[in-house]
Design a protein around this motif. Structure first.
Motif, PDB file in Angstrom:
ATOM      1  N   THR A   1       7.340  65.716 -62.184  1.00 40.07           N
ATOM      2  CA  THR A   1       7.459  64.742 -60.927  1.00 40.07           C
ATOM      3  C   THR A   1       7.039  65.499 -59.805  1.00 40.07           C
ATOM      4  OG1 THR A   1       9.597  65.570 -61.318  1.00 40.07           O
ATOM      5  CG2 THR A   1       9.020  63.539 -62.293  1.00 40.07           C
ATOM      6  N   SER A   2       6.787  66.881 -59.939  1.00 40.48           N
ATOM      7  CA  SER A   2       6.517  67.599 -58.707  1.00 40.48           C
ATOM      8  C   SER A   2       4.950  67.711 -58.394  1.00 40.48           C
ATOM      9  CB  SER A   2       6.876  69.319 -58.898  1.00 40.48           C
ATOM     10  OG  SER A   2       6.540  69.869 -57.746  1.00 40.48           O
ATOM     11  N   PRO A   3       4.959  67.278 -57.090  1.00 35.13           N
ATOM     12  CA  PRO A   3       3.471  67.285 -56.501  1.00 35.13           C
ATOM     13  C   PRO A   3       2.641  68.441 -56.927  1.00 35.13           C
ATOM     14  CG  PRO A   3       4.816  66.372 -55.041  1.00 35.13           C
ATOM     15  CD  PRO A   3       5.858  66.964 -56.000  1.00 35.13           C
ATOM     16  N   MET A   4       3.222  69.573 -56.758  1.00 34.83           N
ATOM     17  CA  MET A   4       2.399  70.950 -56.885  1.00 34.83           C
ATOM     18  C   MET A   4       2.055  71.049 -58.168  1.00 34.83           C
ATOM     19  SD  MET A   4       4.130  74.641 -56.331  1.00 34.83           S
ATOM     20  CE  MET A   4       3.260  76.174 -56.785  1.00 34.83           C
ATOM     21  N   TYR A   5       2.698  70.811 -59.251  1.00 31.78           N
ATOM     22  CA  TYR A   5       2.483  70.914 -60.483  1.00 31.78           C
ATOM     23  C   TYR A   5       1.744  69.815 -61.335  1.00 31.78           C
ATOM     24  CZ  TYR A   5       5.905  74.682 -60.148  1.00 31.78           C
ATOM     25  OH  TYR A   5       6.661  75.778 -59.682  1.00 31.78           O
ATOM     26  N   PHE A   6       1.934  68.634 -60.784  1.00 30.41           N
ATOM     27  CA  PHE A   6       0.991  67.688 -61.104  1.00 30.41           C
ATOM     28  C   PHE A   6      -0.633  68.118 -60.627  1.00 30.41           C
ATOM     29  CE2 PHE A   6      -1.588  64.043 -59.418  1.00 30.41           C
ATOM     30  CZ  PHE A   6      -1.731  63.219 -60.643  1.00 30.41           C
ATOM     31  N   LEU A   7      -0.507  68.830 -59.585  1.00 26.49           N
ATOM     32  CA  LEU A   7      -1.924  69.173 -58.827  1.00 26.49           C
ATOM     33  C   LEU A   7      -2.389  70.479 -59.845  1.00 26.49           C
ATOM     34  CD1 LEU A   7      -1.436  69.099 -55.225  1.00 26.49           C
ATOM     35  CD2 LEU A   7      -2.835  67.549 -56.627  1.00 26.49           C
TER      36      LEU A   7
ATOM     37  N   VAL B 185      -6.446  63.452 -55.860  1.00 21.93           N
ATOM     38  CA  VAL B 185      -7.142  63.829 -57.067  1.00 21.93           C
ATOM     39  C   VAL B 185      -8.062  62.986 -57.424  1.00 21.93           C
ATOM     40  CG1 VAL B 185      -6.982  64.180 -59.562  1.00 21.93           C
ATOM     41  CG2 VAL B 185      -5.040  65.022 -58.109  1.00 21.93           C
ATOM     42  N   ALA B 186      -8.129  61.549 -57.434  1.00 20.85           N
ATOM     43  CA  ALA B 186      -9.120  60.745 -57.567  1.00 20.85           C
ATOM     44  C   ALA B 186     -10.512  60.952 -56.614  1.00 20.85           C
ATOM     45  CB  ALA B 186      -8.852  59.266 -57.629  1.00 20.85           C
ATOM     46  N   ALA B 187      -9.993  60.995 -55.254  1.00 21.82           N
ATOM     47  CA  ALA B 187     -10.929  61.224 -54.243  1.00 21.82           C
ATOM     48  C   ALA B 187     -11.447  62.794 -54.609  1.00 21.82           C
ATOM     49  CB  ALA B 187     -10.217  61.509 -52.708  1.00 21.82           C
ATOM     50  N   SER B 188     -10.939  63.637 -55.215  1.00 21.36           N
ATOM     51  CA  SER B 188     -11.504  65.106 -55.415  1.00 21.36           C
ATOM     52  C   SER B 188     -12.838  64.755 -56.295  1.00 21.36           C
ATOM     53  CB  SER B 188     -10.614  66.007 -55.899  1.00 21.36           C
ATOM     54  OG  SER B 188      -9.769  66.286 -54.849  1.00 21.36           O
ATOM     55  N   TRP B 189     -12.406  63.901 -57.405  1.00 21.08           N
ATOM     56  CA  TRP B 189     -13.432  63.685 -58.499  1.00 21.08           C
ATOM     57  C   TRP B 189     -14.555  62.786 -57.789  1.00 21.08           C
ATOM     58  CZ3 TRP B 189     -13.980  65.278 -63.627  1.00 21.08           C
ATOM     59  CH2 TRP B 189     -12.774  65.927 -64.086  1.00 21.08           C
ATOM     60  N   MET B 190     -14.382  61.937 -56.941  1.00 20.54           N
ATOM     61  CA  MET B 190     -15.453  61.151 -56.443  1.00 20.54           C
ATOM     62  C   MET B 190     -16.201  61.925 -55.668  1.00 20.54           C
ATOM     63  SD  MET B 190     -16.831  58.466 -56.286  1.00 20.54           S
ATOM     64  CE  MET B 190     -15.975  57.202 -57.049  1.00 20.54           C
ATOM     65  N   GLY B 191     -15.533  62.686 -54.761  1.00 17.36           N
ATOM     66  CA  GLY B 191     -16.296  63.579 -53.900  1.00 17.36           C
ATOM     67  C   GLY B 191     -17.345  64.476 -54.856  1.00 17.36           C
ATOM     68  N   GLY B 192     -16.850  65.167 -55.902  1.00 18.24           N
ATOM     69  CA  GLY B 192     -17.578  65.862 -56.806  1.00 18.24           C
ATOM     70  C   GLY B 192     -18.922  65.252 -57.282  1.00 18.24           C
ATOM     71  N   PHE B 193     -18.552  63.813 -57.646  1.00 21.35           N
ATOM     72  CA  PHE B 193     -19.524  63.189 -58.112  1.00 21.35           C
ATOM     73  C   PHE B 193     -20.817  62.803 -57.218  1.00 21.35           C
ATOM     74  CE2 PHE B 193     -21.346  58.915 -58.896  1.00 21.35           C
ATOM     75  CZ  PHE B 193     -21.748  58.926 -60.123  1.00 21.35           C
ATOM     76  N   VAL B 194     -20.436  62.512 -56.151  1.00 20.45           N
ATOM     77  CA  VAL B 194     -21.394  62.208 -54.948  1.00 20.45           C
ATOM     78  C   VAL B 194     -22.006  63.417 -54.710  1.00 20.45           C
ATOM     79  CG1 VAL B 194     -21.574  61.716 -52.460  1.00 20.45           C
ATOM     80  CG2 VAL B 194     -19.737  60.466 -53.843  1.00 20.45           C
ATOM     81  N   HIS B 195     -21.470  64.455 -54.615  1.00 21.43           N
ATOM     82  CA  HIS B 195     -22.162  65.672 -54.461  1.00 21.43           C
ATOM     83  C   HIS B 195     -23.008  66.047 -55.461  1.00 21.43           C
ATOM     84  CE1 HIS B 195     -23.041  70.056 -53.912  1.00 21.43           C
ATOM     85  NE2 HIS B 195     -22.657  70.186 -55.054  1.00 21.43           N
ATOM     86  N   SER B 196     -22.711  65.911 -56.593  1.00 19.00           N
ATOM     87  CA  SER B 196     -23.561  65.995 -57.691  1.00 19.00           C
ATOM     88  C   SER B 196     -24.713  65.399 -58.091  1.00 19.00           C
ATOM     89  CB  SER B 196     -22.816  66.130 -59.043  1.00 19.00           C
ATOM     90  OG  SER B 196     -23.569  66.762 -60.115  1.00 19.00           O
ATOM     91  N   ILE B 197     -24.355  63.797 -57.728  1.00 18.50           N
ATOM     92  CA  ILE B 197     -25.505  63.111 -57.894  1.00 18.50           C
ATOM     93  C   ILE B 197     -26.706  63.151 -56.820  1.00 18.50           C
ATOM     94  CG2 ILE B 197     -24.769  61.209 -56.462  1.00 18.50           C
ATOM     95  CD1 ILE B 197     -25.927  60.771 -60.183  1.00 18.50           C
TER      96      ILE B 197
END
Length: 318
Positions: free
Chosen positions: A57-63, A146-158
């Motif tokens: 339930t801790s944001p730090m450890y979720f990340l 977290v979802a935005a991080s994945w999306m940012g990585g996808f856009v960069h890579s594509i």
């Protein structure tokens, strides 16, 4: 040049590390150890975070759990192929597999950069605005980041991948590294690549350098806002593990991607550092300096019954 010529090269030859069988055997054992350690360490962190109510339930450890998953993915993009290649004198990789490796390398790598930036923001809120921490860093916001991080990585890579596949490759096909990456692959194109190289350096270099600057600025702000020496010491102690991870990951990435497409003799060693070594060290850095994670791991060990079995074995030996 017509379209058919872009597919003349059906496979690439990876440089590898050595052509001496005894050296290759030793390197295989070493890199297998790195890879297994990466899996054990990161899976242990993910299981620990998922099974502990407080950590989950801790944001730090979720990340942190998401960072461990990214480290696993990042290491898996290149290391299994590297391990297999140690048994082959000629280290071949099909064109399509090379492009896929390049895509996922930049997809996961950029996602990890963005996630580390999110983790820096999390530490800023926790230390500078502790009363509002749980309100600001809600599970909903953390999941969105977290979802935005994945999306940012996808856009960069594509973008990187599209720029690469539109280039013609008609020989030579010797990739000067142990995996397919933008720099060594682009050098093999049968066309003028100056503009594309400039776009790619701007893209990759801008992401890695700007993220690093944001991270350093975040930690500097934390230290400046805390007036007392004791407070600064605690803040530094809290953030030092993150700073170590950031330095190990961003340092090599900036060295490789934020410069013109020229080759240096140390490039292969630097690539090993951020592709193989850093994903293995991250769990070690976070667990050794974090009492809560170590305590949760001990509880997980005790609940699994392995601790009791080990104790019984020791008692039975007397």
């Amino acid at each position: 040049m017509d379209e058919n010529q872009t597919e003349v090269v059906k496979e690439f030859v990876l440089a590898g590390f050595s052509h001496t069988s005894s050296i290759e055997a030793g390197l295989f054992v070493l890199f297998l150890f790195f890879y297994v350690s990466t899996w054990v360490g990161n899976v242990l962190i993910m299981v620990t975070v998922a099974s502990n109510r407080y950590l989950n339930t801790s944001p730090m450890y979720f990340l942190l759990g998401n960072l461990s998953f990214l480290d696993l993915c990042y290491s898996t993009v290149t290391t299994p192929k590297l391990l297999v290649d140690f048994f082959h004198e000629e280290k071949l990789i099909p064109y399509k597999q090379c492009i896929m490796q390049l895509f996922f390398l930049h997809f996961v790598g950029a996602a990890e950069m963005f996630l580390l930036t999110v983790m820096a923001y999390d530490r800023y809120v926790a230390i500078c605005r502790p009363l509002y921490y749980t309100t600001i860093m809600s599970r909903g916001l953390c999941s969105l980041l977290v979802a935005a991080s994945w999306m940012g990585g996808f856009v960069h890579s594509i973008v990187q991948t599209i720029l690469t596949v539109h280039l013609p490759f008609c020989g030579p096909n010797q990739v000067d590294n142990f995996f397919c990456d933008i720099h060594p692959v682009i050098k093999l194109a049968c066309a003028e690549t100056f503009v594309i190289e400039l776009l790619m350096v701007s893209n990759s270099g801008l992401i890695s350098t700007s993220s690093f600057v944001v991270l350093i600025s975040s930690y500097t702000t934390i230290l400046v806002k805390i007036r007392s020496k004791e407070g600064r010491r605690k803040a530094l102690s809290t953030c030092v593990s993150h700073l170590m991870v950031v330095t190990l990951f961003f340092g090599p990435c900036i060295f490789i991607y934020a410069r013109p497409f020229s080759t240096f003799s140390v490039d292969k060693i630097v690539s090993v550092l951020y592709n193989v070594i850093t994903p293995m060290l991250n769990p070690l850095i976070y667990t050794l300096r974090n009492k809560e994670v170590k305590s949760a791991m001990r509880k997980l060990w005790d609940r699994s019954g392995l601790g009791e079995k080990a104790g019984d074995t020791r008692q039975g030996s007397f």
